[in-house]
Design a protein around this motif. Structure first.
Motif, PDB file in Angstrom:
ATOM      1  N   CYS A  37       0.843  -1.194   0.000  1.00 15.91           N
ATOM      2  CA  CYS A  37       0.000   0.000   0.000  1.00 15.91           C
ATOM      3  C   CYS A  37       0.881   1.249   0.000  1.00 15.91           C
ATOM      4  O   CYS A  37       1.851   1.343   0.764  1.00 15.91           O
ATOM      5  CB  CYS A  37      -0.912  -0.008   1.229  1.00 15.91           C
ATOM      6  N   LEU A  44      -0.615  -5.142   0.396  1.00 21.49           N
ATOM      7  CA  LEU A  44      -1.963  -4.818  -0.083  1.00 21.49           C
ATOM      8  C   LEU A  44      -2.966  -5.866   0.373  1.00 21.49           C
ATOM      9  O   LEU A  44      -2.699  -7.070   0.322  1.00 21.49           O
ATOM     10  CB  LEU A  44      -1.973  -4.730  -1.611  1.00 21.49           C
ATOM     11  N   TYR A  57      -3.667   1.266  -3.183  1.00 18.09           N
ATOM     12  CA  TYR A  57      -3.917   1.404  -1.750  1.00 18.09           C
ATOM     13  C   TYR A  57      -4.805   0.263  -1.283  1.00 18.09           C
ATOM     14  O   TYR A  57      -5.616  -0.274  -2.046  1.00 18.09           O
ATOM     15  CB  TYR A  57      -4.641   2.730  -1.433  1.00 18.09           C
TER      16      TYR A  57
END
Length: 304
Positions: A37, A44, A57
Motif C-alpha cells: 500500500c 496490499l 492502496y
C-alpha cells in the motif's frame, strides 16, 4: 611500519575519494510498489483501490486515515474523500500460491493478479491500466490491441469510458504528469455535467409552474358547487345569501323602490307618486298621444 620496499600501495589507499551513492535495486522497488500500500507501506489487502495518480492502496487503510482526519503523506495529499479513489476489479492469478508470498528470487515468484484478456501477470514488468469509470484492470498491450473495435466501452464490462478515464498504474514521472491533466479534465467534465443537470431541473420546474398556472382558472371554474336538491327552495336561497355576502347586498338593492322603475313593465303614467307635470314629459302621456305634430324629442312622422 610498511612501505619498506615490499609493499606497493594503491591510489585509493593513499587518496580519499568520494564514495558513490548506493543505487536502488529497481526490481525490488518495482515489486514493492505493486505489492504494498502506498499509504501504510504494508502489504496490499483486498479491496484494493487506486487514486487518480495510479497508486495502489488498501481501501480500508484509506478509510481509516480519512476517519481519523490524519494528514496524508505528500504523494497522497490529493485524497480528501472516497470520491478521490476507485475500487479496482482485479483478476486473481491461478498460479499464485502462498509460497509466492515469501521472500525469494523475483523471477521465480508469481504475481497475485493477471490481465484477464491476455494473461500477463501484474508484477510491474508490464504496464497495466485501469478505467476510472468501472475500475476494471487490464494490461496496456491488451487495451491497445482491442481499442480499434471497442474504443468507447470497457472490453470486460462494456461500460462506456473516455480518454481521460484511462489511468496508468504505478507509472513513471511522465505518466504522473499526464494523470494530473486527466484528473483536471474529469473534474471539469463533472462540474459541467452538474451545472447542466441543475439548469435542466430549473427549466422543468419553471415549465411545471407555468402549466399549473394555466390549469388553475379551469380548475377554479370547475370547482363551483351547484345545488343538488330542488326542495326547500326558500331555505336553500337563504343559505346561499348568507354564504355569499356580496350577493346579499345585491338582493337588498333590488328591493329598492327606485330600482323597480328600471324594469320593462314599469310605466311613469301609472305611477301614483309622480306628478302630472312630470308625466307630461314622457311620450306615454295623453297629450303626446293626441298631438298632431311630431314629438320634440323623437321624430314621429305619423304615417297613416
Amino acid at each position: 611500519m610498511g612501505c619498506d620496499g615490499g609493499t606497493i600501495p594503491k591510489r585509493d589507499e593513499l587518496v580519499r575519494v568520494k564514495q558513490k551513492p548506493e543505487q536502488k535495486d529497481k526490481d525490488a522497488e518495482r515489486e514493492f510498489r505493486w505489492l504494498h500500500c502506498a499509504l501504510t507501506q504494508q502489504r496490499l489487502e483486498e479491496p484494493i483501490a487506486m487514486c487518480s495518480m495510479g497508486r495502489l492502496y488498501s481501501k480500508l487503510s484509506v478509510i481509516e486515515r480519512l476517519l481519523e482526519k490524519e494528514k496524508m503523506p505528500e504523494g497522497s495529499a490529493h485524497i480528501r474523500s472516497l470520491k478521490d479513489i476507485k475500487t479496482l476489479q482485479l483478476t486473481p492469478n491461478p498460479a499464485f500460491t502462498d509460497e509466492d508470498k515469501t521472500e525469494g528470487l523475483l523471477d521465480t515468484r508469481h504475481a497475485p493478479y493477471i490481465c484477464k484478456l491476455i494473461g500477463l501477470e501484474m508484477s510491474g514488468k508490464f504496464r497495466f491500466v485501469a478505467l476510472w469509470t468501472c475500475g476494471c484492470v487490464m494490461s496496456e498491450r491488451a487495451l491497445k490491441q482491442i481499442k480499434g473495435s471497442m474504443a468507447s466501452s470497457c472490453p470486460l464490462c462494456q461500460v462506456p469510458y473516455s480518454v481521460e478515464d484511462v489511468i496508468v498504474l504505478n507509472g513513471n514521472d511522465e505518466d504522473l504528469e499526464l494523470m494530473k491533466v486527466k484528473s483536471e479534465m474529469r473534474e471539469a467534465k463533472r462540474k459541467s455535467a452538474k451545472k447542466d443537470k441543475k439548469n435542466s431541473k430549473k427549466t422543468e420546474t419553471e415549465a411545471s409552474v407555468k402549466a399549473e398556472a394555466k390549469d388553475e382558472p379551469a380548475s377554479t371554474s370547475k370547482g363551483v358547487e351547484k345545488p343538488t336538491t330542488t326542495s326547500s327552495s326558500s331555505t336553500s336561497h337563504k343559505l346561499k345569501i348568507v354564504a355569499n355576502p356580496k350577493r346579499l347586498g345585491a338582493v337588498n338593492a333590488m328591493q329598492d323602490p327606485e330600482l323597480k322603475r328600471l324594469k320593462t313593465d314599469f310605466s311613469v303614467a301609472k305611477d301614483p307618486k309622480a306628478t302630472d307635470v312630470y308625466k307630461s314629459l314622457f311620450t306615454s302621456h295623453k297629450t303626446d298621444k293626441e298631438q298632431e305634430r311630431a314629438h320634440w324629442i323623437t321624430y314621429n312622422p305619423f304615417y297613416n
